[in-house]
Design an enzyme around this catalytic site. Structure first.
Site: not given
Ligand code: NAD
Length: 362
Positions: A142, A191, A247, A251
């Site tokens: 980001y 990952k 992020d 959620d």
């Protein structure tokens, strides 16, 4: 003990829910002999109305001088026409940056009393659920280099995921510190089968783990973590992950808890300073109607006591009071689904909910 708390009520339901959290904090102060010095300042749409900017310098100064910040929510349709870089929500990014809040903590707790609101099969969440997502907040893709351009193949765009050892180490330390306060288990999510940045992430997490011999650590690839969260969520205690993966996973984890009105959060920097806020927004559709659920903000205040002020007993007291109000069948409208609800639930408003919780701290 004395603590200075910068209070940013914000817009929409923000003032309603923060007022109830202050009520509960005042009751805690009374019971345990602490002083909470509330310093109210403006940010968001209300600050645009009062000062012409969403995050006045005076708000930043008060927040920096405080021991912690408690925030409601900002934004609303009234400020829809304000240009992008001055919108109320920019105040949040500004606060994160000014206060160097690099660690985001989002607990996902499913209270047994609300289990019918959980979309997972009852046997997967029997006995409730309590996990914590620790997300890196100021680095990664980001904030990495990004570009949109055009070459012989047509348009292209890229965003770079870059993490330094220092950034990974400090977020991993937060995760391990949290695990020490909980069930002493950290699951690091990356990952590493594909990404270099994840391989560094994993190596640094393993290095940090050496300083926490009591904490069990394991590593999941993000695709597996996403699957395991809905397959067997009780296997997790603390999940530590990057900005992008956090992020998404926070959620996903929050969805098992029933209502957005139940979700607290914290954003921390070094030295335990933190900004505490509910996950939800300013809910303009119910603002000013005494319908908002103040529990997410009250639970955020409990996190503030636990993580910034090290007042564990006081935090436990607030959380127990919330559970007790739920156990007695009281529900704000967001927690009532009508069809599958058990018998005997009683609908309450924002103020009554705050009163009931405060009254259980004595
Ligand atoms: P929202 O979270 O405000 O509302 C989504 C839905 O959840 C609405 O139906 C609302 O009524 C309900 N809801 C939210 N909180 C609730 C509570 N405590 N009790 C009961 N019901 C609750 O999200 P949105 O509608 O997408 O955004 C509204 C405004 O809030 C926008 O201006 C948005 O930018 C802003 N926002 C602010 C923050 C923040 O300040 N941290 C976060 C998200 C959205």
């Amino acid at each position: 003990m004395n603590f200075k708390i910068a209070i940013i009520k914000g817009d929409g339901i923000g003032p309603e829910v923060v007022t109830e959290a202050m009520k509960v904090l005042s009751r805690v102060a009374e019971k345990y002999g602490h002083t909470f010095d509330f310093q109210e300042v403006l940010a968001g749409g209300c600050a645009i109305d009062a000062y012409g900017e969403c995050l006045p310098q005076s708000t930043i100064d008060t927040a920096k001088a405080a021991d912690a910040v408690l925030l409601g929510a900002v934004g609303g349709p009234k400020w829809d026409d304000v240009p992008g870089d001055q919108r109320p929500e920019r105040a949040l990014l500004g606060l994160r940056k000014e206060l160097a809040l690099f660690a985001n903590l989002r607990p996902a707790i499913l209270y047994e009393e609300l289990s019918q609101a959980c979309p997972l099969k009852p046997e997967l969440v029997r006995g409730g659920l309590d996990l914590l997502v620790v997300r890196e907040l100021t680095g990664g893709i980001y904030f990495g280099e990004k570009k949109t351009g055009e070459d012989a193949d047509g348009k292209y765009a890229y965003d770079i995921e870059r993490y330094s050892e220092k950034e990974i180490r400090r977020i991993a330390q937060v995760a391990f510190d949290m695990a020490m306060l909980r069930s002493k288990k950290v699951t690091s999510v990356d990952k590493a089968n594909v990404l270099d940045s994840s391989r560094l992430w994993r190596a640094v997490v393993n290095d940090v783990a050496k300083d926490y011999p009591e904490v069990e650590v394991n590593h999941f690839y993000v695709d597996n973590a996403a699957m395991q969260l809905v397959r067997d969520p009780r296997q997790f205690d603390v999940i530590c992950t990057s900005n992008l993966f956090g992020d998404i996973l926070s959620d996903e984890a929050s969805q098992v808890t029933g209502s957005i009105g139940m979700l607290p959060s914290a954003s921390l920097t070094t030295g335990n300073f933190g900004m505490y806020e509910p996950v939800h927004g300013s809910a303009p559709d119910i603002a000013g109607q005494n319908k908002a659920n103040p529990m997410a903000t009250i639970l955020s205040a409990a996190m503030m006591l636990r993580y910034t002020f090290s007042l564990k007993e006081e935090a436990d007291d607030i959380e127990a009071a919330v559970r007790s109000v739920l156990a007695d069948g009281y529900r704000t409208p967001d927690l009532l689904s009508n069809e599958s609800d058990p018998e005997g639930l009683r609908q309450i408003g924002t103020v009554e909910c705050g009163n009931l919780i405060a009254d259980r701290i004595y």
